[in-house]
Design a protein around this motif. Sequence first.
Motif, mmCIF file in Angstrom:
data_model
loop_
_atom_site.group_PDB
_atom_site.id
_atom_site.type_symbol
_atom_site.label_atom_id
_atom_site.label_comp_id
_atom_site.label_asym_id
_atom_site.label_seq_id
_atom_site.Cartn_x
_atom_site.Cartn_y
_atom_site.Cartn_z
ATOM 1 N N PRO A 54 5.618 33.214 -22.275
ATOM 2 C CA PRO A 54 5.194 32.235 -23.205
ATOM 3 C C PRO A 54 3.587 32.884 -23.218
ATOM 4 O O PRO A 54 2.743 33.467 -22.058
ATOM 5 N N GLU A 98 0.740 31.204 -23.309
ATOM 6 C CA GLU A 98 -0.187 29.981 -22.635
ATOM 7 C C GLU A 98 0.179 31.139 -21.177
ATOM 8 O O GLU A 98 -1.463 31.093 -21.046
ATOM 9 N N SER A 119 0.417 23.741 -20.609
ATOM 10 C CA SER A 119 1.960 23.301 -20.549
ATOM 11 C C SER A 119 2.087 22.350 -22.031
ATOM 12 O O SER A 119 3.121 22.007 -22.748
ATOM 13 N N HIS A 120 1.489 21.743 -22.372
ATOM 14 C CA HIS A 120 0.979 20.571 -23.135
ATOM 15 C C HIS A 120 0.950 21.458 -24.922
ATOM 16 O O HIS A 120 1.905 21.462 -25.325
ATOM 17 N N HIS A 121 -0.177 22.611 -24.489
ATOM 18 C CA HIS A 121 -0.277 23.347 -26.115
ATOM 19 C C HIS A 121 1.315 24.316 -26.288
ATOM 20 O O HIS A 121 1.401 24.534 -26.972
ATOM 21 N N ALA A 122 2.175 24.103 -24.912
ATOM 22 C CA ALA A 122 3.084 25.065 -25.367
ATOM 23 C C ALA A 122 4.247 24.308 -25.579
ATOM 24 O O ALA A 122 5.107 24.542 -26.566
ATOM 25 N N SER A 123 4.515 23.338 -25.704
ATOM 26 C CA SER A 123 5.183 22.543 -26.306
ATOM 27 C C SER A 123 4.912 21.466 -27.300
ATOM 28 O O SER A 123 5.838 21.626 -27.853
ATOM 29 N N THR A 124 3.544 22.238 -27.720
ATOM 30 C CA THR A 124 3.612 21.673 -29.603
ATOM 31 C C THR A 124 4.483 22.184 -30.138
ATOM 32 O O THR A 124 4.792 23.775 -29.878
ATOM 33 N N PRO A 125 4.535 21.868 -31.439
ATOM 34 C CA PRO A 125 5.340 23.117 -31.959
ATOM 35 C C PRO A 125 4.989 24.753 -32.457
ATOM 36 O O PRO A 125 3.587 24.399 -32.275
ATOM 37 N N THR A 126 5.313 25.276 -32.798
ATOM 38 C CA THR A 126 4.899 26.032 -33.134
ATOM 39 C C THR A 126 4.313 26.579 -34.151
ATOM 40 O O THR A 126 3.633 27.076 -34.708
ATOM 41 N N ARG A 173 -1.727 21.756 -16.853
ATOM 42 C CA ARG A 173 -1.424 20.914 -17.696
ATOM 43 C C ARG A 173 -1.746 21.101 -19.231
ATOM 44 O O ARG A 173 -0.626 20.438 -20.179
#
Lengths: 562, 115
Positions: free
Chosen positions: B91, B93, A550-557, A547
């Motif tokens: 990725p 992460e 994936s949240h971290h990955a979805s924040t803008p780069t 969780r």
Amino acid sequence: MDFYYSVLSLFYIKQQGSSIVLLDADVIFDSIKAHGQSDGRYRYDSDNSEPSTHAAGIALETLAGVLSLADSDMDQSKIEVVKNDIVKLFDSIKSYDDGTLYFDEKRIGDTEYRGPLATTASVVHGVTAFAAIVSGKLEINGDKMAGLAKFFLSIGIPGRTNDIYIQLESLSCLENNRISIPLILSFPAAVLSLSSKDRLKADVTTVFGSAAPPLTVNLVQVFSPDSEDVPILENKELQCDPENSIHYLDLLPLKVDVGKYILFFEISLHDPDHLNIYATGGRIKAFFFFTGIIKADKAAVGIFDTDAENAVALQKLDLSRDNTVSLAANHLKKMHLNFQLLTPLGHTFKPHQVFLKLRHESKVEHIFALESSAGKYKVLLDFLGLVEKFYYLSGRYDIKLAVGDAAMENSFLRAIGHIDLDLPQSPEKAAPPPPQPIDPYLRFVPKQEISHIFRAPEKRPPEELSSAFLVLTLLPLVGFLIGLLHLGVNLKGFPSSSVPVFCSILFHGGIGAILLLYVFFWLKLDLFTTLEALGLLGVFLIFVGHRTLSHHASTPTKLKTT
Amino acid sequence: MAKSNASDAQALIRSLRSAYAATPTNLKIIDLYVVFAIATAIIQVVYMGIVGSFPFNSFLSGVLSCVGTAVLAVCLRSQVNKENKEFKDLPPERAFADFVLCNLVLHLVIMNFLG
């Protein structure tokens, strides 16, 4: 057999006083007789059972009962036939070596075997009952009755009550029978002591111990067991002591020596009429043992050199008491011992046991059996030949002499003294002396202490050094944190909205928890518990981590690269 | 010649430093972490050299944990590095999750071997 029970029942009733008369006595007599054989034995029943001596006894008793119950006299010829049968029956008598006589039967298949005691008893019963009834004499030798009496007396006291009954009943038949009453010669003691002037005593009675008629006992012959042909003594009459009813003989005038002897006796009745009534039993054999004091004298002991043989240095011994002679020898010398044994009459005596025992201080014993030559005992112990037998043990040896025999009243074990033996050293291959038995309680004493050897523990470094290095190891961590600060690490990327914050916190908390679990694992827990806990935490962590990341990955780069 | 060597070395170091300053902070953090792990390992080896290797398993587990985590950090660095064409589609992460997981497994084994 039916006849037996019925006739005897009537007989007993008649004895009680009623008058009974058997009407067909002839017929009954003949029918019982028909069961008989030519050799004197009878059959039990008319069917084909085997003839037996035991049945003969029963048949004779029945015939006697019939005769006593008959109203008129029986035909004498028939009675004579029965008497002849009895004589033939007595031909089958058997004997033992010592003069006892008995009846016995062969064991046959299915018939009951009664044994010699019951068979003999039955015959005695029948014959005496028959003889009591008939007039005239039965042609049976008195010696045979005496032999039968000896049989019953020689079995001692039987173990079974049945046998005791048979024995006593037969003896009571013999006590007062009309054929001939056996007289028994008995001896109160068979071992007589010459030193205490015992007398040879003999007693004559009937089988149950009632008094005998006046008679004389003759000692016919005396043999020694070695020379059975030549008698030592002959024809001595025993004197009678009427008060104690004992016949006795003084031994001292007889001049018999100690030892074992066979004596033959004969009884002679004073009244010649008694010969028809009593049976004296012929020649009676008895074993006697005379004991006495043996004198041991002319005893001497000494040490010789191997070469010299003269009787120089002998010390006299008194074998009636312990001596304390002190000798010394080495292996080149010989020890000489001699003595003489004499009977009360002065003859030389050869006892069963003559032993010389030498015992070392360490309790190792050596026993020598001594032989006699020409009546004297002489032994020469040559130590040169005995060195090996003595296991090369030097030191003090106690000397003892043992002389013993059944005819000796003063068998002795005397200490003679001691001898100090000097034997050479034992060679290497010599057998060691046998181990002496040790006190069996020694196995229970406390045992030796065992000192255990442990592996030396490893050398550990001093505590201060270890602590110093612990601090030193933690230094890089400190350096790492300082470096991080130097780089400008910040927590800007940390999510702020509620759910991701929660998850992130849980993510970091989960990792921290697993690391804490590892610490506990090192301190206390075992692998399996750890793995269980790890499994649980791991699943949790995966879920939470997924969780968070994936949240971290979805924040803008843009936010990430700072 | 020595002077030119020295100056060459100085020039080399200067250029290295300036190039390094250009690396992103992530990678610098990871590099610092690697240095920290290796330093810890070296200190442990020095300690063993002084006192002897009596609990050898403990020494091994200590050194190997440092070395292992350094290796994993290097892997992470190479995966996170944007200039690395090989891991373009991965990725970061995900790489970090792998790093965490592998570290946890490594430390479980290390703790078991520590004794």
